[in-house]
Write a protein that holds these residues in place. Structure first.
Motif, PDB file in Angstrom:
ATOM      1  N   ASP A 234       0.864  -1.193   0.000  1.00  0.00           N
ATOM      2  CA  ASP A 234       0.000   0.000   0.000  1.00  0.00           C
ATOM      3  C   ASP A 234       0.894   1.235   0.000  1.00  0.00           C
ATOM      4  O   ASP A 234       1.545   1.530   0.992  1.00  0.00           O
ATOM      5  CB  ASP A 234      -0.910  -0.025   1.236  1.00  0.00           C
ATOM      6  CG  ASP A 234      -1.855   1.177   1.296  1.00  0.00           C
ATOM      7  OD1 ASP A 234      -1.808   2.032   0.381  1.00  0.00           O
ATOM      8  OD2 ASP A 234      -2.635   1.264   2.255  1.00  0.00           O
ATOM      9  N   SER A 270       7.058   2.199   5.129  1.00  0.00           N
ATOM     10  CA  SER A 270       5.630   2.541   5.113  1.00  0.00           C
ATOM     11  C   SER A 270       4.876   1.818   3.999  1.00  0.00           C
ATOM     12  O   SER A 270       3.702   1.491   4.172  1.00  0.00           O
ATOM     13  CB  SER A 270       5.427   4.049   4.995  1.00  0.00           C
ATOM     14  OG  SER A 270       5.576   4.487   3.671  1.00  0.00           O
ATOM     15  N   ARG A 273       3.203  -1.680   4.674  1.00  0.00           N
ATOM     16  CA  ARG A 273       2.060  -1.808   5.586  1.00  0.00           C
ATOM     17  C   ARG A 273       0.886  -1.000   5.042  1.00  0.00           C
ATOM     18  O   ARG A 273       1.076  -0.026   4.319  1.00  0.00           O
ATOM     19  CB  ARG A 273       2.448  -1.281   6.971  1.00  0.00           C
ATOM     20  CG  ARG A 273       3.697  -1.972   7.510  1.00  0.00           C
ATOM     21  CD  ARG A 273       3.876  -1.758   8.989  1.00  0.00           C
ATOM     22  NE  ARG A 273       4.452  -0.468   9.307  1.00  0.00           N
ATOM     23  CZ  ARG A 273       5.610  -0.312   9.967  1.00  0.00           C
ATOM     24  NH1 ARG A 273       6.298  -1.368  10.365  1.00  0.00           N
ATOM     25  NH2 ARG A 273       6.065   0.879  10.239  1.00  0.00           N
ATOM     26  N   GLY A 275      -2.443   1.498   4.876  1.00  0.00           N
ATOM     27  CA  GLY A 275      -2.904   2.747   5.457  1.00  0.00           C
ATOM     28  C   GLY A 275      -1.852   3.841   5.429  1.00  0.00           C
ATOM     29  O   GLY A 275      -0.746   3.659   4.914  1.00  0.00           O
ATOM     30  N   SER A 279       0.875   3.209   8.869  1.00  0.00           N
ATOM     31  CA  SER A 279       2.011   2.531   8.229  1.00  0.00           C
ATOM     32  C   SER A 279       3.347   3.221   8.477  1.00  0.00           C
ATOM     33  O   SER A 279       4.384   2.728   8.043  1.00  0.00           O
ATOM     34  CB  SER A 279       1.758   2.417   6.724  1.00  0.00           C
ATOM     35  OG  SER A 279       1.928   3.671   6.103  1.00  0.00           O
TER      36      SER A 279
HETATM   37 NA    NA Z   1       1.442   2.337   3.495  1.00  0.00          NA
END
Ligand code: NA
Ligand code: ADP
Length: 291
Positions: A234, A270, A273, A275, A279
């Motif tokens: 993500d 980040s 993960r 969001g 994240s």
């Molecule tokens: Na992310």
């Protein structure tokens, strides 16, 4: 100390195999509400990366307002200057499709009511080592904050809109992604765009997603930092995590090469993960990756 004058949004995130086309209805896999907004994201990223951070902005008097405030406070961000205005908080409607690509609609809400530094805002900005700005607040408000003397101004020019001369005059470091850099300069090649940006501001970083980032300064320095190879799930707020961490490294006195490495490490963590605020890595995770 770093101050962030910017947006806070509640991200309404739907996870789906492929984003729907116009007129199409699809069944998604999952839905989450995650505190976000480019301003709040950068503030949380900078706080987790190790800085003292103050957030200046506004939330609405709806149910999302206290949640956004709590998310900032929980990350250690100073929220005494976060105002509550009548009406809805900002929201971002985000569709994340498999592979991590996302499409986003931002409805500004309370962010649209911010007019510029008020009360103690200017004093807080003036004693900061860096001021982080983005373009999810009204342009007049961003210009007014940038004009407060006494701090380094770091602007993420997103969403991509034309930048008034009075804003560019105050910016020390511009941090667009490659699409924003192309929109600002009319140059599709990020290296050409970087050169054109340096006609506008003293320093610039163009982020290139999984291809890393370019740095340039009017003193002649040019750097390229490869992205840390990771499996992205993500990429929401990769750029905000990068900008927040970059500001932390600079305020700690890191040279441009070191600051780029630090920001790339934070952003790579980040994207692994889901969001935005959910994240962003903590300092010890960034340091461990850089060991
Ligand atoms: Na992310
Ligand atoms: P934005 O989120 O603003 O579109 P980018 O997509 O350019 O910004 O990403 C910002 C930074 O995040 C990149 O310069 C890179 O350091 C890191 N990054 C983004 N995507 C990846 C990825 N797939 N793998 C590793 N790092 C990434």
């Amino acid at each position: 100390m770093i101050s962030v004058f910017g947006s806070a949004n509640m991200d309404l995130v739907a996870y789906v195999a492929q984003a729907p086309k116009p007129g199409e209805t699809l069944t998604g896999r999952e839905f989450r509400t995650i505190p976000g907004g480019k301003g709040a994201n950068q503030a949380i990223a900078a706080a987790r990366a190790g800085a003292d951070v103050a957030f200046l902005g506004a939330v609405g008097d709806d149910a999302f307002g206290p949640v956004l405030r709590a998310a900032l406070a929980e990350a250690g961000v100073e929220v005494a200057a976060l105002r509550v205005v009548p009406g809805p908080s900002g929201v971002a409607h985000i569709v994340v499709q498999d592979g991590g690509d996302n499409s986003i609609i931002v409805v500004p809400g309370a962010n649209g009511a911010v007019t510029g530094p008020v009360g103690r805002d200017a004093e807080i900005i003036g004693r900061s080592d860096a001021l982080l700005l983005q373009l999810e607040l009204p342009m007049d408000a961003v210009v007014a904050a940038a004009q407060v003397p006494g701090t380094e101004v770091i602007l993420t020019p997103a969403p991509a809109v034309p930048l008034p001369a009075e804003l560019l005059e105050t910016v020390d470091l511009l941090v667009p992604n490659e699409h924003e850099a192309a929109a600002l300069t009319g140059r599709d090649d990020p290296r050409d765009a970087l050169e054109a940006l340096l006609d506008l501001v003293p320093e610039a970083v163009v982020t290139l997603g999984a291809r890393g980032a370019l740095y340039g300064s009017r003193d002649g320095t040019r750097l390229r930092e490869a992205a840390v190879p990771v499996r992205a799930v993500d990429t929401t707020a990769a750029g905000d995590t990068f900008a927040g961490a970059l500001a932390v490294a600079r305020t700690e006195g890191a040279d441009p090469a070191r600051a780029l490495r630090f920001a790339s490490a934070a952003a790579a963590l980040s994207v692994q993960r889901e969001g935005a605020s959910t994240s962003m890595p903590h300092r010890h995770e960034i340091d461990r990756l850089l060991e």
